[in-house]
Design a protein around this motif. Structure first.
Motif, PDB file in Angstrom:
ATOM      1  N   TYR A  50       0.827  -1.205   0.000  1.00 12.31           N
ATOM      2  CA  TYR A  50       0.000   0.000   0.000  1.00 12.31           C
ATOM      3  C   TYR A  50       0.865   1.260   0.000  1.00 12.31           C
ATOM      4  N   ALA A  51       1.990   1.218   0.713  1.00 13.10           N
ATOM      5  CA  ALA A  51       2.895   2.365   0.693  1.00 13.10           C
ATOM      6  C   ALA A  51       3.420   2.621  -0.713  1.00 13.10           C
ATOM      7  N   ASN A  52       3.738   1.558  -1.428  1.00 10.86           N
ATOM      8  CA  ASN A  52       4.213   1.719  -2.804  1.00 10.86           C
ATOM      9  C   ASN A  52       3.114   2.273  -3.709  1.00 10.86           C
ATOM     10  N   LYS A  53       1.862   1.847  -3.497  1.00  9.84           N
ATOM     11  CA  LYS A  53       0.765   2.356  -4.310  1.00  9.84           C
ATOM     12  C   LYS A  53       0.575   3.863  -4.102  1.00  9.84           C
ATOM     13  N   ILE A  54       0.634   4.292  -2.848  1.00  8.18           N
ATOM     14  CA  ILE A  54       0.435   5.713  -2.571  1.00  8.18           C
ATOM     15  C   ILE A  54       1.584   6.544  -3.131  1.00  8.18           C
ATOM     16  N   MET A  55       2.814   6.091  -2.960  1.00  7.20           N
ATOM     17  CA  MET A  55       3.949   6.858  -3.472  1.00  7.20           C
ATOM     18  C   MET A  55       3.960   6.879  -4.997  1.00  7.20           C
ATOM     19  N   THR A  56       3.567   5.776  -5.617  1.00  2.00           N
ATOM     20  CA  THR A  56       3.486   5.757  -7.083  1.00  2.00           C
ATOM     21  C   THR A  56       2.432   6.730  -7.577  1.00  2.00           C
ATOM     22  N   ALA A  57       1.274   6.745  -6.918  1.00  2.36           N
ATOM     23  CA  ALA A  57       0.223   7.695  -7.304  1.00  2.36           C
ATOM     24  C   ALA A  57       0.674   9.130  -7.085  1.00  2.36           C
ATOM     25  N   SER A  58       1.410   9.377  -6.007  1.00  7.14           N
ATOM     26  CA  SER A  58       1.894  10.736  -5.740  1.00  7.14           C
ATOM     27  C   SER A  58       2.862  11.195  -6.823  1.00  7.14           C
ATOM     28  N   ASN A  59       3.737  10.307  -7.262  1.00  8.72           N
ATOM     29  CA  ASN A  59       4.699  10.675  -8.303  1.00  8.72           C
ATOM     30  C   ASN A  59       4.028  10.911  -9.653  1.00  8.72           C
ATOM     31  N   ARG A  60       2.843  10.355  -9.850  1.00  7.73           N
ATOM     32  CA  ARG A  60       2.141  10.506 -11.129  1.00  7.73           C
ATOM     33  C   ARG A  60       1.172  11.684 -11.140  1.00  7.73           C
ATOM     34  N   LEU A  61       1.085  12.409 -10.042  1.00  7.35           N
ATOM     35  CA  LEU A  61       0.256  13.605 -10.011  1.00  7.35           C
ATOM     36  C   LEU A  61       1.075  14.800 -10.484  1.00  7.35           C
ATOM     37  N   PHE A  62       0.523  15.567 -11.394  1.00 10.10           N
ATOM     38  CA  PHE A  62       1.222  16.714 -11.952  1.00 10.10           C
ATOM     39  C   PHE A  62       0.433  17.985 -11.643  1.00 10.10           C
ATOM     40  N   PHE A  63       1.145  19.001 -11.149  1.00  6.05           N
ATOM     41  CA  PHE A  63       0.550  20.285 -10.825  1.00  6.05           C
ATOM     42  C   PHE A  63       1.017  21.315 -11.844  1.00  6.05           C
ATOM     43  N   THR A  64       0.153  22.282 -12.107  1.00  2.24           N
ATOM     44  CA  THR A  64       0.572  23.388 -12.963  1.00  2.24           C
ATOM     45  C   THR A  64       1.606  24.261 -12.270  1.00  2.24           C
ATOM     46  N   ASN A  65       1.581  24.275 -10.951  1.00  7.49           N
ATOM     47  CA  ASN A  65       2.583  24.987 -10.167  1.00  7.49           C
ATOM     48  C   ASN A  65       3.654  23.994  -9.738  1.00  7.49           C
ATOM     49  N   THR A  66       4.806  24.036 -10.392  1.00  4.44           N
ATOM     50  CA  THR A  66       5.862  23.051 -10.120  1.00  4.44           C
ATOM     51  C   THR A  66       6.433  23.205  -8.721  1.00  4.44           C
ATOM     52  N   ASN A  67       6.445  24.410  -8.178  1.00  4.65           N
ATOM     53  CA  ASN A  67       6.953  24.594  -6.819  1.00  4.65           C
ATOM     54  C   ASN A  67       6.066  23.884  -5.800  1.00  4.65           C
ATOM     55  N   LEU A  68       4.768  23.966  -6.012  1.00  7.38           N
ATOM     56  CA  LEU A  68       3.859  23.258  -5.108  1.00  7.38           C
ATOM     57  C   LEU A  68       4.030  21.755  -5.226  1.00  7.38           C
ATOM     58  N   ARG A  69       4.295  21.264  -6.427  1.00  8.34           N
ATOM     59  CA  ARG A  69       4.497  19.825  -6.593  1.00  8.34           C
ATOM     60  C   ARG A  69       5.749  19.364  -5.849  1.00  8.34           C
ATOM     61  N   SER A  70       6.789  20.164  -5.854  1.00  4.79           N
ATOM     62  CA  SER A  70       7.998  19.816  -5.102  1.00  4.79           C
ATOM     63  C   SER A  70       7.712  19.761  -3.605  1.00  4.79           C
ATOM     64  N   CYS A  71       6.950  20.736  -3.127  1.00  5.33           N
ATOM     65  CA  CYS A  71       6.571  20.719  -1.705  1.00  5.33           C
ATOM     66  C   CYS A  71       5.702  19.506  -1.384  1.00  5.33           C
ATOM     67  N   PHE A  72       4.809  19.171  -2.301  1.00  3.87           N
ATOM     68  CA  PHE A  72       3.921  18.024  -2.106  1.00  3.87           C
ATOM     69  C   PHE A  72       4.719  16.722  -2.017  1.00  3.87           C
ATOM     70  N   LEU A  73       5.660  16.516  -2.936  1.00  2.55           N
ATOM     71  CA  LEU A  73       6.453  15.284  -2.927  1.00  2.55           C
ATOM     72  C   LEU A  73       7.353  15.225  -1.705  1.00  2.55           C
ATOM     73  N   SER A  74       7.911  16.360  -1.324  1.00  4.72           N
ATOM     74  CA  SER A  74       8.743  16.379  -0.120  1.00  4.72           C
ATOM     75  C   SER A  74       7.923  16.030   1.113  1.00  4.72           C
ATOM     76  N   PHE A  75       6.708  16.523   1.165  1.00  4.83           N
ATOM     77  CA  PHE A  75       5.820  16.203   2.283  1.00  4.83           C
ATOM     78  C   PHE A  75       5.497  14.712   2.316  1.00  4.83           C
ATOM     79  N   MET A  76       5.232  14.120   1.170  1.00  7.73           N
ATOM     80  CA  MET A  76       4.870  12.703   1.121  1.00  7.73           C
ATOM     81  C   MET A  76       6.020  11.809   1.566  1.00  7.73           C
TER      82      MET A  76
END
Length: 683
Positions: A613-639
């Protein structure tokens, strides 16, 4: 003379002036057109600033143009109370008596101006309020709301005359004031008048914010700054729900409106009592109640299976609870009977001390598994997940389907292992050896053998049923924790809430995620993660003790492997040749032993399922794309800061520790198989 006339006129003027001032003071509340509420309430206390919570700070500072407001279930609910006359009243959130924007101040000034109609006597469900830029959207809402809220009655000014009396009646006789906010709404004089009437009538507010730039998307900072001080309490006590004109996303708006609208407290209490009376099982509170969706967590076949083997799930009948207590007492009796086999090694029912030790140790493990399972299922963590967090309808339906199929498989395994065990044990106890012993000088020995056979006949289905049922519940708890974490992603974007995380990650389209969206996701994800971790700690007790036992068994297993597979002299060989059922019993132990057999692998490796399940969530997180790239970096760092694997004490169920744990199980199994092979070759 002129001086006397002038003095007389001045005295008359002062007398009439003071009388008029007294009349004005005593009747000022009866003149809604001659005064402003903020002038009246300013004497009640100093003006207080708007509370700056974390989520509002993000909304006001990070992106002033963002309309989306947080979806907080607790703050959104209005608190109802019963008035002195027994009718239902409405008590808003902010009632500190100090803030100029509080409802208390406004109510003091306006309570006598407009009638406070009980909500149950209102004629309309929604009063639609807007300024000219929002007229088009409100017209669309007027057509769409009756489809979503079946039977609701709407008040729209276009359908009525434009007199002020009609407007006031429409507000006072409406349960909910649906305020559609666009650019400059709070500066409109008509809008301010409607809000003052609604506050005076103590109506329930639902705030919608336009999200389309072309249709007048407002700035929250500007709305609040230009709002009169006596109306700012509307924004302090209510959340702004984003409005989407797209029909695919409008369902998200309606779903949030459902939670913000007024509910008859008597009907709500009656419905709550009905649910508590008829639905005491575990079910998803946030799932839609329709014919296609069953909110129950566990399917009926698993509930029946668990109740039959003595595992009481929440909501079972009192008869099932009493049966569970009997099963626990029965397991204690069986443990005592098995323990007595250490002192009675005579007869065909005895194989060796190692097999007896395995069976005796199994009984307290089963009792512990029952206690821990019922404890975790009834915990506040599971209740919080089901009531406030999980909104994944598709995942809930998939889980029920998985549990239905796994119940059939585990039921078949229970029957196979029970039949296999009966063949290996019952012929050893129900023989002439024990039946004839009841007539000689040692009747106790014969009675003990017969009772032991009867105990095995009933205990085997219970033992395997409890074992498999508790493992299936552990699997379900793992899935519930995953569903709670996935539900947090709904806060990132309405499209995720509408289509689901899996469908969104299957595409590479970027989402317009704002700072406030990311903040709400982080808050909700952290809440679900804390619940997930606490559930892991509570459910970890049997798994931790199992691995302690496995490590302790390594010494004997290594010694057995060192002895090799060559035949040696063994006293058990004579018993094997005399009693045909003993070889069957030994093969049964190889397959069903919770310490050396297949059952041991099932309970030992289950914690590593969290890595999936941890792998599923991290894989889904990596496949989410934001129009604001800075927010995406913060999102991945948080995850990456949150560990989702099963980590309790020394039991760290991460992929690399599997390379160390699996050999322990293999060594113990190989040691026991080596002992069995030596015995069979000695024949």
């Amino acid at each position: 003379m002129y001086r006397m006339l002038l003095r007389t006129c001045l005295q008359i003027t002062m007398v009439f002036g003071s009388s008029f001032g007294c009349w004005q003071t005593s009747n000022i509340q009866c003149l809604p057109r001659l005064c402003r509420t903020r002038d009246l309430v300013s004497a009640e206390g100093p003006q207080m600033p708007i509370p700056q919570s974390g989520e509002r700070f993000l909304r006001e500072n990070a992106d002033p143009e963002q309309v989306v407001a947080p979806l907080d279930k607790e703050r959104r609910k209005s608190v109802k109370k019963e008035t002195k006359d027994g009718k239902l009243g409405f008590e808003p959130f902010i009632d500190d008596g100090k803030s100029v924007g509080s409802y208390k101040s406004s109510r003091t000034a306006k309570s006598s101006l407009y009638p406070n109609i009980p909500f149950k006597d209102c004629k309309w469900d929604f009063f639609l309020c807007c300024t000219p830029p929002g007229r088009k959207a409100v017209s669309a809402l007027y057509d769409a709301l009756p489809e979503r809220f079946e039977g609701c009655k709407l008040w729209l000014d276009e359908q009525h005359d434009s007199t002020d009396k009609t407007l006031v009646d429409g507000i006072c006789y409406s349960r909910n004031i649906l305020v559609f906010l666009t650019h400059g709404s709070t500066s409109d004089a008509k809008w301010q008048h409607q809000m003052r009437v609604a506050i005076g009538a103590r109506r329930n507010f639902i705030l919608l914010g336009e999200t389309d730039e072309m249709q007048g998307k407002p700035s929250i900072d500007e709305l609040i700054s230009k709002c009169p001080s006596d109306l700012k309490s509307i924004f302090e006590s209510n959340l702004i729900i984003p409005y989407f004109s797209d029909p695919d996303f409008r369902s998200v708006t309606f779903e949030k409106m459902c939670r913000a609208q007024w509910v008859d407290i008597s009907e709500e209490a009656e419905e709550s009592h009905h649910i508590q009376k008829h639905r005491k099982d575990l079910f998803y509170k946030l799932f839609p109640y329709d014919e296609d969706t069953d909110p129950a967590v566990f399917p009926k076949n698993f509930v029946s299976f668990a109740a039959a083997v003595g595992l009481p799930l929440p909501g079972v009948s009192p008869r099932a609870t009493r049966w569970s207590l009997f099963v626990r007492a029965y397991l204690v009796v069986c443990m005592l009977l098995c323990s007595m086999r250490f002192f009675t090694p005579q007869g065909p029912g005895f194989l060796d001390y190692l097999s007896i030790a395995q069976l005796v140790a199994l009984h307290p493990v089963l009792l512990l598994m029952i206690s821990v399972t019922t404890w975790v299922l009834g915990s506040k963590e599971v209740k919080d997940l089901l009531e406030h967090q999980i909104e994944c309808t598709k995942e809930g339906n998939r889980l029920r389907l998985k549990l239905e199929r796994l119940t059939l498989v585990l039921g078949a395994l229970t029957a196979v292992f029970s039949l296999w065990g009966w063949i290996g044990y019952l012929p050893g106890f129900w023989t002439n050896y024990y039946l004839e012993s009841t007539q000689d000088a040692y009747p106790f020995f014969g009675v003990l053998g017969i009772l032991h056979g009867l105990a095995w006949f009933l205990s085997l289905p219970l033992v395997f049923g409890i074992f498999f049922a508790t493992l299936l519940v552990a699997f379900a708890l793992q899935e519930l924790g995953y569903m709670g974490l996935v539900s947090a992603f709904d806060e990132l974007h309405p499209e995720i809430a509408s289509a689901g995380l899996e469908e969104i990650t299957a595409t590479s389209a970027g989402m317009n995620v704002k700072d406030g969206d990311l903040y709400r996701f982080q808050v909700r994800y952290l809440q679900c993660w804390n619940l997930y971790r606490r559930m892991q700690w509570k459910a970890s007790i049997p798994f931790v003790l199992f691995w302690v036992a496995e490590v302790c068994l390594l010494a004997w297993s290594i010694w057995s492997i060192v002895q090799g597979f060559e035949p040696i002299a063994d006293e058990r060989a004579a018993r094997f040749q005399a009693h045909w059922h003993l070889p069957v019993r030994l093969t049964w132990l190889v397959g069903a032993s919770p310490w050396f057999g297949v059952a041991g692998y099932m309970i030992g490796l289950l914690p590593w399922g969290s890595s999936f399940y941890a792998n599923k969530i991290m894989t889904a997180s990596n496949r989410l794309f934001f129009t604001n790239t800075n927010l995406r970096s913060c999102f991945l760092s948080f995850m990456h800061d949150f560990e989702l694997e099963f980590r309790v004490l020394f039991l760290q169920a991460v992929p690399w520790t599997l390379l160390l744990s699996l050999p322990i199980l293999l060594v113990n199994s190989l040691g026991y198989v080596a002992d069995v092979v030596r015995l069979f070759r000695a024949l």
